[in-house]
Design an enzyme around this catalytic site. Structure first.
Site: not given
Length: 285
Positions: A55, A57, A108-109, A158
Site C-alpha cells: 500500500k 500513498s 498524498t495529503a 486516517h
C-alpha cells in the site's frame, strides 16, 4: 510458489479490505505474509523495492514508473472528503501557522496541502497557515499530539481526521472538498495498492482478484473482520471507525475503472514526475 510479502497500514480501510485474506477466510487466496507499517514507511519501502505487494500513498504510486503496477482493486478514494487541516481549538483566527505537522512528506495529503496553500481562495481564509509553511514530518498517529503540544497546524489522515475535536483541534480545511472543487468532482485518490512487476501478469491479476474477493467477504460478513479492524485502529470509538470505512471503502475500492484512472492522472499532473502512461494493471498488459 514463493509466499508473497504484503505490506499495508493498520488503518481501518486497509484492514477492512485485506482482513478476510489475512484471517484465512479465502481458501483459494495466494499464500502471503503481512507486514504493518505507517504510511510514510510504506512509501519509503516501495521506493526502495521492498515487498511484493504494498500500500502506498497515491502521490507515490503514480510516480513509481515501470518497477511496479498499480492494482485496480484495494485503493482508497475519497468522494468529496479527504485529509483535514486543523489547528489547536483555542488558536486565534488572525494567527497564521508557520509550521504544519504532516504524516510524511511523501504522502498524498502533503502534496495536496502544498497545492491548496497556493490557491488564493484557500490562502485568504482566516487561520490558514502561511503559503510557505514548513512541513514537520511525524508519524501519522502523532500528528494531532504534536499540534496540541507545540501549537502548530496539523494535517490529519486516517480515522483521526474524523475526530479532531477529541484531540483539542478544530478543522479549518477539508482537502477532499478542495480537490472536489478544483477538479470538478473527481474522486480523490489517497492510497493505492501496487505490485512488483516482476511477479508477472498472471500473479498480479490473481492478487487483484483476491483483494476484491477479500473486500466483498468483509462487506458480506463484517462480524468476521471487525475485531481485527478495531484492534488495529487508533481511534477506539466504533462510530468513528465505521465512518472512516464508509468514507474510503467504496465501489472504486473494488475496481477503480476509468473514473479512478482519470483521478490518478489529475493527481499525477500536480507533481513533476508524471509517468506516461500511468502504470495501472489493465488488460493491455
Amino acid at each position: 510458489m514463493k509466499r508473497l510479502t504484503v505490506a499495508i497500514s493498520p488503518c481501518p480501510n486497509d484492514t477492512a479490505i485485506f482482513g478476510a485474506w489475512m484471517l484465512g477466510l479465502l481458501p483459494q487466496a495466494p499464500k502471503a505474509s503481512f507486514v504493518f507499517l505507517d504510511v510514510e514507511n510504506l512509501n519509503e519501502a516501495a521506493l526502495s523495492g521492498r515487498f511484493d505487494v504494498i500500500k502506498v500513498s497515491a502521490a507515490v504510486g503514480v510516480s513509481l514508473g515501470g518497477s511496479c503496477r498499480i492494482l485496480p482493486s484495494g485503493a482508497a478514494f475519497g468522494l468529496g472528503v479527504g485529509p483535514k487541516l486543523a489547528v489547536p481549538a483555542g488558536a486565534d483566527p488572525a494567527d497564521r501557522a508557520r509550521r504544519v505537522a504532516v504524516p510524511g512528506l511523501l504522502t498524498t495529503a502533503a502534496r495536496l496541502l502544498r497545492a491548496a496553500l497556493a490557491d488564493p481562495e484557500v490562502a485568504a481564509r482566516p487561520g490558514m497557515p502561511v503559503s510557505d509553511a514548513a512541513f514537520l514530518p511525524v508519524r501519522y498517529d502523532r500528528v494531532a499530539g504534536t499540534a496540541t503540544e507545540t501549537g502548530c497546524a496539523a494535517l490529519l489522515i486516517h480515522e483521526t481526521a474524523l475526530a479532531p475535536e477529541r484531540h483539542g483541534l478544530k478543522r479549518i480545511l477539508d482537502l477532499g472538498q478542495w480537490w472536489d472543487r478544483t477538479t470538478g468532482g473527481l474522486p480523490l485518490p489517497l492510497g493505492l495498492i501496487v505490485g512488483r512487476e516482476n511477479l508477472g501478469r498472471d500473479r498480479l491479476w490473481a492478487v487483484a482478484r483476491t483483494i476484491r474477493e477479500s473486500l466483498e467477504a468483509a462487506l458480506s460478513r463484517p462480524e468476521a473482520v471487525m475485531p481485527l479492524i478495531a484492534a488495529m485502529a487508533i481511534e477506539k470509538d466504533h462510530g468513528v471507525v465505521d465512518a472512516h470505512i464508509r468514507a474510503y471503502v467504496n465501489e472504486l475500492s473494488r475496481d477503480m475503472g476509468e473514473t479512478g484512472r482519470k483521478a490518478l492522472a489529475a493527481l499525477a499532473g500536480m507533481g513533476k514526475t508524471t509517468p506516461s502512461p500511468l502504470p495501472v494493471l489493465d488488460e493491455s498488459w
